[in-house]
Design an enzyme around this catalytic site. Structure first.
Site, PDB file in Angstrom:
ATOM      1  N   HIS A  39       0.655  -0.777  -0.323  1.00 33.89           N
ATOM      2  CA  HIS A  39       0.212  -0.179   0.230  1.00 33.89           C
ATOM      3  C   HIS A  39       1.164   1.413  -0.661  1.00 33.89           C
ATOM      4  O   HIS A  39       1.675   1.547   1.138  1.00 33.89           O
ATOM      5  CB  HIS A  39      -0.834  -0.251   1.169  1.00 33.89           C
ATOM      6  CG  HIS A  39      -1.479   1.595   1.343  1.00 33.89           C
ATOM      7  ND1 HIS A  39      -2.706   1.195   0.429  1.00 33.89           N
ATOM      8  CD2 HIS A  39      -1.763   1.821   2.470  1.00 33.89           C
ATOM      9  CE1 HIS A  39      -2.795   2.429   0.688  1.00 33.89           C
ATOM     10  NE2 HIS A  39      -2.481   3.005   1.935  1.00 33.89           N
TER      11      HIS A  39
ATOM     12  N   TYR B 206      -6.756   9.036   0.751  1.00 34.13           N
ATOM     13  CA  TYR B 206      -6.694  10.071   2.544  1.00 34.13           C
ATOM     14  C   TYR B 206      -5.327  10.737   2.600  1.00 34.13           C
ATOM     15  O   TYR B 206      -4.299  10.407   1.847  1.00 34.13           O
ATOM     16  CB  TYR B 206      -7.157   8.520   3.506  1.00 34.13           C
ATOM     17  CG  TYR B 206      -5.820   8.319   3.706  1.00 34.13           C
ATOM     18  CD1 TYR B 206      -5.173   8.015   4.392  1.00 34.13           C
ATOM     19  CD2 TYR B 206      -5.976   6.675   2.920  1.00 34.13           C
ATOM     20  CE1 TYR B 206      -3.929   6.847   4.201  1.00 34.13           C
ATOM     21  CE2 TYR B 206      -4.870   5.771   2.769  1.00 34.13           C
ATOM     22  CZ  TYR B 206      -3.784   5.927   3.283  1.00 34.13           C
ATOM     23  OH  TYR B 206      -2.356   5.481   3.410  1.00 34.13           O
TER      24      TYR B 206
ATOM     25  N   ASP C  70     -29.676 -20.498  15.349  1.00 31.53           N
ATOM     26  CA  ASP C  70     -31.026 -20.459  15.037  1.00 31.53           C
ATOM     27  C   ASP C  70     -30.619 -21.848  14.320  1.00 31.53           C
ATOM     28  O   ASP C  70     -30.991 -21.098  12.819  1.00 31.53           O
ATOM     29  CB  ASP C  70     -31.394 -19.016  14.702  1.00 31.53           C
ATOM     30  CG  ASP C  70     -32.948 -19.140  13.982  1.00 31.53           C
ATOM     31  OD1 ASP C  70     -33.369 -18.968  15.459  1.00 31.53           O
ATOM     32  OD2 ASP C  70     -33.316 -18.473  12.937  1.00 31.53           O
TER      33      ASP C  70
HETATM   34  P1  FAD Z   1       1.719  -5.889  13.362  1.00 27.74           P
HETATM   35  O1  FAD Z   1       2.069  -4.200  13.535  1.00 27.74           O
HETATM   36  O2  FAD Z   1       2.867  -6.188  11.918  1.00 27.74           O
HETATM   37  O3  FAD Z   1       2.629  -6.189  14.247  1.00 27.74           O
HETATM   38  C1  FAD Z   1       2.880  -7.390  13.907  1.00 27.74           C
HETATM   39  C2  FAD Z   1       3.977  -7.832  14.921  1.00 27.74           C
HETATM   40  O4  FAD Z   1       4.408  -9.902  14.864  1.00 27.74           O
HETATM   41  C3  FAD Z   1       5.580  -7.545  14.180  1.00 27.74           C
HETATM   42  O5  FAD Z   1       5.655  -6.833  14.755  1.00 27.74           O
HETATM   43  C4  FAD Z   1       6.394  -8.474  13.955  1.00 27.74           C
HETATM   44  O6  FAD Z   1       7.847  -8.409  13.853  1.00 27.74           O
HETATM   45  C5  FAD Z   1       5.783  -9.904  14.519  1.00 27.74           C
HETATM   46  N1  FAD Z   1       5.947 -11.352  14.570  1.00 27.74           N
HETATM   47  C6  FAD Z   1       5.584 -11.781  12.947  1.00 27.74           C
HETATM   48  N2  FAD Z   1       6.364 -12.998  13.634  1.00 27.74           N
HETATM   49  C7  FAD Z   1       6.577 -13.537  13.932  1.00 27.74           C
HETATM   50  C8  FAD Z   1       7.434 -13.884  14.518  1.00 27.74           C
HETATM   51  N3  FAD Z   1       7.413 -15.941  14.274  1.00 27.74           N
HETATM   52  N4  FAD Z   1       8.235 -14.451  16.063  1.00 27.74           N
HETATM   53  C9  FAD Z   1       7.693 -13.076  16.927  1.00 27.74           C
HETATM   54  N5  FAD Z   1       7.329 -11.890  16.161  1.00 27.74           N
HETATM   55  C10 FAD Z   1       6.649 -11.900  15.440  1.00 27.74           C
HETATM   56  N6  FAD Z   1      -4.458   1.438   9.742  1.00 27.74           N
HETATM   57  C11 FAD Z   1      -5.688   2.224  10.323  1.00 27.74           C
HETATM   58  O7  FAD Z   1      -5.977   2.229  11.351  1.00 27.74           O
HETATM   59  N7  FAD Z   1      -5.096   3.549   9.696  1.00 27.74           N
HETATM   60  C12 FAD Z   1      -4.323   3.561   8.583  1.00 27.74           C
HETATM   61  O8  FAD Z   1      -4.581   4.404   8.684  1.00 27.74           O
HETATM   62  C13 FAD Z   1      -3.547   2.774   8.133  1.00 27.74           C
HETATM   63  N8  FAD Z   1      -2.908   3.044   7.041  1.00 27.74           N
HETATM   64  C14 FAD Z   1      -2.303   1.775   7.056  1.00 27.74           C
HETATM   65  C15 FAD Z   1      -1.210   2.960   5.623  1.00 27.74           C
HETATM   66  C16 FAD Z   1       0.109   1.729   5.804  1.00 27.74           C
HETATM   67  C17 FAD Z   1       1.035   2.500   5.134  1.00 27.74           C
HETATM   68  C18 FAD Z   1      -0.236  -0.165   6.252  1.00 27.74           C
HETATM   69  C19 FAD Z   1       1.414  -0.913   5.755  1.00 27.74           C
HETATM   70  C20 FAD Z   1      -0.686   0.278   6.735  1.00 27.74           C
HETATM   71  C21 FAD Z   1      -1.707   1.331   7.289  1.00 27.74           C
HETATM   72  N9  FAD Z   1      -2.772   0.514   8.599  1.00 27.74           N
HETATM   73  C22 FAD Z   1      -3.632   1.520   8.672  1.00 27.74           C
HETATM   74  C23 FAD Z   1      -3.244  -0.720   8.827  1.00 27.74           C
HETATM   75  C24 FAD Z   1      -2.456  -1.261  10.134  1.00 27.74           C
HETATM   76  O9  FAD Z   1      -0.808  -0.790  10.072  1.00 27.74           O
HETATM   77  C25 FAD Z   1      -2.310  -2.064  10.609  1.00 27.74           C
HETATM   78  O10 FAD Z   1      -3.668  -2.807   9.798  1.00 27.74           O
HETATM   79  C26 FAD Z   1      -1.723  -3.464  11.997  1.00 27.74           C
HETATM   80  O11 FAD Z   1      -1.083  -1.922  12.092  1.00 27.74           O
HETATM   81  C27 FAD Z   1      -1.759  -3.967  12.029  1.00 27.74           C
HETATM   82  O12 FAD Z   1      -1.036  -4.392  13.229  1.00 27.74           O
HETATM   83  P2  FAD Z   1      -0.689  -6.192  14.344  1.00 27.74           P
HETATM   84  O13 FAD Z   1      -0.373  -5.935  14.830  1.00 27.74           O
HETATM   85  O14 FAD Z   1      -1.593  -7.066  13.704  1.00 27.74           O
HETATM   86  O15 FAD Z   1       0.810  -6.147  12.723  1.00 27.74           O
END
Ligand code: FAD
Length: 809
Positions: free
Chosen positions: A225, A256, A534
């Site tokens: 994105h 946005y 249901d």
């Molecule tokens: P993450 O933040 O990716 O956290 C997952 C974590 O798991 C990571 O830290 C990773 O290192 C860890 N992990 C993975 N595998 C392992 C492993 N094997 N062992 C240990 N750790 C591991 N959302 C909004 O609501 N508003 C916005 O404006 C918005 N804009 C966005 C713009 C961009 C450019 C991007 C990239 C995303 C945007 N999003 C937005 C979406 C949002 O950022 C994500 O949906 C959200 O941050 C996901 O959070 P998370 O904790 O699930 O994932």
């Protein structure tokens, strides 16, 4: 690192931190959060997101999760550095169609309890001076939307719980998940292993990889994105506040915007979707910027906010985040691995609320909020295949900001599941809609020439889309003569074994212990007395029961039933959906039609309402249930799938002299609504109890213990807080589609759970929960539809055949 934990959370992004925070606050100890990246700027999606929070969503659940998130992030401030800036939001319309859509979204906001307003172009510009007001028709404004500082929120959630209840380890990747005997046992990292009672995967875009370590599929697709931030804008010289401008959406260009002090940031979905293979995700999770996918966005940005025309972009990324087949998160415990929980595909907008409901679910066994749209168990088998997930995720990315009609059909993948009658349906000109992969006729072109078509009021506008007057003709022909309806997509579950009866008695609110050959309509309740399922339960044998439920809700119902079944071998739960096809043969002539091809007696005395009998249809052995979701005499008839086509043809030939018509799902829905039958997922969910929903008749408190009984008894002891009511529109021909706010003056008193046109009663119908003050026949209310007020009246229900005489004749 410790060697044992009650819970290991994989991922310290916004979701993992929120879950840890909420579980710790519930008193959980011995929680370990592991992240492969450094804390708390881990390199996951949370680290790169600009954090815009728009709460309005067509889903009530998603809006509620966003509201809880805003409340949480707002509380996490404190030392002058907020985690949430309530700068407000504006969604602007540059086309008349979008302006109509924004009126609808304002209506949704009202239904879900959000403050908001529609603004003129001038008012919009007053709130955001960079905006070229000549480019817009108007704006939808929500004052308490804003910007979340997600990494800061992670730190703030971690700080109060760290040490005491939760240990966080950065730079510690989970490399294996130990599963034994269908239960999770622990995790392995390069720094050692941790034995754990439970594991919660919050790994964002890495979810599929981490799921694979435990042998489960996490059905999401990481997508690129594009987001850019400009150099300082001369128009904002001297602006030091990080966020003062409202956040902005320009959905007509899939874009946005947000302010970053004296700079601006903007992102775009208007480009060829760019999925990334789960094994090819870089760390940190950003890929090289692809300017060719952003050129159109830059131009559109300068058009709407002229200050951006000359702006140089100094920060440009292709960030990665998760998309799912239907755009909703993936929450719940994995059916195949007990103790393994998933919280995936969650935006920052919803992460605060999600952490709270997941904690509630894990700690109390119930999330406290209707999560059926997000439940991991909602998908049929094909929806876990990588090809399906990818195809749907790509489409979800394209449609993120589209104007999507509630009945809009996906184009691909289609034709996955078809019933044995499919060939005949095609011959009769079926227009197919999709449910759980099934192709289901919504109406049949062959019915266009039915005489009833003349009586169907025409429609224009939004409510005319994905609709045909043929639906009305099919509805009327069902009431006048008879109809044949394809029930094959219904989910069929066989529960058997010496413990089957006791198990079902403990799970169902209605009494199940009846003689063989009896059909029972029942709810299955959660611990709060909310309706989780249901369905009908038919006793086939002493120890064998057939459960019939909808096609879309089937996978969830199956998971609910299996999740409660004893593991001691006394109860077997089998999904037999594909073994059987089915038809509904309903209408006043149904008995005449069936008698022509069936030698068994069909009289009311021998084959009464709610009875089930083995019958033969010419040469075909079948099971007939004397039930009807349309409110007419008739049967549901099930046969082994391979007999299906012959069964359809036999009934069709027998029915032709009686005016039998093929019936589509569109008319089926209006028939059921006229009869006041509740639809799970719309009129009733885990947040609604049978007493409020008018289903108290199917609860038998006297039969002994069953899940939800205690809670329901407590509810029964109090006056009802609200009641599901039937509204009819005063204006002839008026029809709405569902989710619209119901008002008394300017006060929102409910929202429409289901709506359709009652072609027999000649009125538009809407259902909704109303407070006791309004839940009485004759009370006038209004329903807001695209900003206009439609007068309606609370009506006695059901509108059609209130005594049920037509069913029992
Ligand atoms: P993450 O933040 O990716 O956290 C997952 C974590 O798991 C990571 O830290 C990773 O290192 C860890 N992990 C993975 N595998 C392992 C492993 N094997 N062992 C240990 N750790 C591991 N959302 C909004 O609501 N508003 C916005 O404006 C918005 N804009 C966005 C713009 C961009 C450019 C991007 C990239 C995303 C945007 N999003 C937005 C979406 C949002 O950022 C994500 O949906 C959200 O941050 C996901 O959070 P998370 O904790 O699930 O994932």
């Amino acid at each position: 690192m410790r060697e044992h934990a009650r819970l290991v959370i994989v991922g310290a992004g916004i979701v993992g931190c929120s879950a840890a925070y909420h579980l710790a606050r519930k008193g959980w100890r011995d929680i370990v959060v592991l992240d492969q990246g450094p804390l708390f700027e881990t390199g996951g999606s949370t680290s790169h997101a600009p954090g815009l929070v728009f709460q309005t969503n067509p889903s009530r659940t998603m809006t509620e999760l966003a509201k809880r998130t805003v409340a949480l992030y707002s509380r996490l401030g404190g030392d002058g550095e907020p985690c949430f800036y309530p700068a407000g939001s504006m969604e602007v319309a540059t086309t008349p169609a979008r302006w109509e859509e924004l009126k609808r979204r304002r209506g949704l906001g009202k239904s879900w309890g959000l403050e908001g307003a529609l603004l003129s172009p001038g008012d919009a510009r007053n709130r955001l001076p960079l905006l070229d007001e000549s480019k817009i028709v108007g704006a939808y404004y929500v004052p308490n939307d804003g910007i979340a500082k997600a990494v800061r929120a992670c730190e703030r959630m971690a700080r109060p719980v760290e040490g005491r209840s939760v240990t966080f380890h950065g730079e510690t990747a989970v490399t294996a998940i130990d599963v034994d005997g269908g239960r999770v046992r622990g995790v392995t990292t390069p720094r050692g292993s941790i034995a754990a009672e439970q594991v919660l995967i919050c790994a964002g875009i890495w979810g599929p990889q981490v799921g694979r370590l435990a042998g489960i599929t996490v059905p999401l697709a990481p997508m690129q994105h594009l987001y850019v931030r400009t150099a300082p804008l001369p128009e904002l010289t001297g602006e030091t506040r990080d966020v003062a401008h409202p956040i902005l959406r320009h959905q007509d260009r899939s874009m946005y915007f947000r302010q970053h002090a004296d700079c601006y940031g903007f992102g775009s979905y208007r480009h060829e979707p760019l999925p990334v293979a789960p094994d090819a995700i870089p760390r940190p999770a950003i890929m090289p910027f692809t300017p060719e996918h952003f050129a159109a966005a830059e131009e559109a940005a300068g058009d709407l906010l002229p200050a951006l025309r000359r702006a140089e972009a100094t920060y440009r990324i292709n960030g990665l985040f998760s998309f799912t087949a239907d755009g909703f998160p993936l929450l719940g415990e994995a059916a195949a691995v007990r103790g393994l929980w998933i919280a995936e595909a969650i935006w920052i907008t919803h992460a605060g609320g999600v952490g709270q409901v997941v904690a509630e679910w894990m700690a109390e066994g119930d999330p406290g909020l209707d999560l059926h749209e997000c439940d991991l168990s909602r998908f049929p088998a094909h929806a876990f295949t990588p090809a399906y997930v990818r195809a749907r995720a790509v489409q979800q990315y394209r449609e993120v900001y589209d104007i999507v009609h509630p009945l809009q059909q996906m184009e691909q993948p289609r034709g996955l599941r078809v019933s044995p009658f499919y060939r005949r349906q095609v011959e009769q000109g079926a227009v197919f809609f999709e449910t759980a992969g099934w192709e289901r006729p919504q109406w049949f072109a062959a019915n266009e020439r039915l005489p009833d078509a003349q009586r169907v009021p025409n429609r224009t506008g939004w409510e005319a889309r994905e609709w045909s007057p043929i639906q009305g003709a099919e509805h009327l022909a069902t009431r006048r003569a008879a109809a044949l309806f394809d029930l094959t997509p219904f989910t069929k579950i066989e529960v058997s074994g010496p413990g089957a009866l006791g198990f079902l008695e403990g799970l169902c609110a209605n009494k199940i212990d009846h003689p063989e050959g009896r059909v029972v309509y029942t709810s299955m309740l959660n611990r709060r007395g909310g309706i989780m399922c249901d369905l009908t339960v038919t006793r086939l044998d002493r120890d064998r029961f057939l459960i019939l439920t909808g096609g879309a809700v089937g996978p969830r119902d199956l998971a609910w039933i299996r999740g409660h079944a004893p593991g001691d071998g006394t109860v077997r739960v089998a999904d037999v959906t594909s073994m059987y096809c089915g038809v509904g043969l309903w209408g006043p002539s149904a008995r005449a039609v069936l008698s022509a091809v069936c030698t068994e007696p069909l009289s009311n005395e021998v084959f009464p309402y709610f009875a089930a009998r083995a019958i033969t249809i010419a040469t075909i052995p079948a099971l007939a249930l004397r039930v009807s979701y349309v409110g007419e005499l008739g049967w549901e008839i099930y046969a082994r799938t391979e007999y299906g086509l012959r069964m359809w043809d036999t009934l069709w030939e027998a029915g032709r002299p009686h005016g039998l018509v093929p019936l589509g799902v569109g008319a089926f829905d209006s028939l059921r609504l006229e009869k006041g039958y509740r639809l799970w997922g719309a009129d009733i969910t885990g947040e609604d109890n049978p007493l409020e929903a008018g289903l108290g008749f199917a609860v038998k408190f006297g039969k002994g213990e069953f899940l939800g009984r205690e809670a329901l008894l407590r509810i029964k002891a109090q006056p009802l807080a609200r009641k599901l009511c039937c509204l009819t529109f005063d204006e002839a021909g008026r029809v709405v589609l569902g989710k619209e706010p119901i008002l008394d003056g300017d006060r929102v008193i409910g929202y429409v759970t289901s709506a359709n046109y009652g072609y027999t009663v000649g009125r538009g119908i809407a259902y909704g929960y109303l407070p006791p003050t309004h839940a009485a026949p004759g009370v006038p209310v209004e329903v807001e539809y695209f900003g206009a007020r439609c007068r309606a009246t609370v009506s006695e229900e059901p509108l059609y055949d209130p005594k049920g005489l037509r069913l029992r004749c």
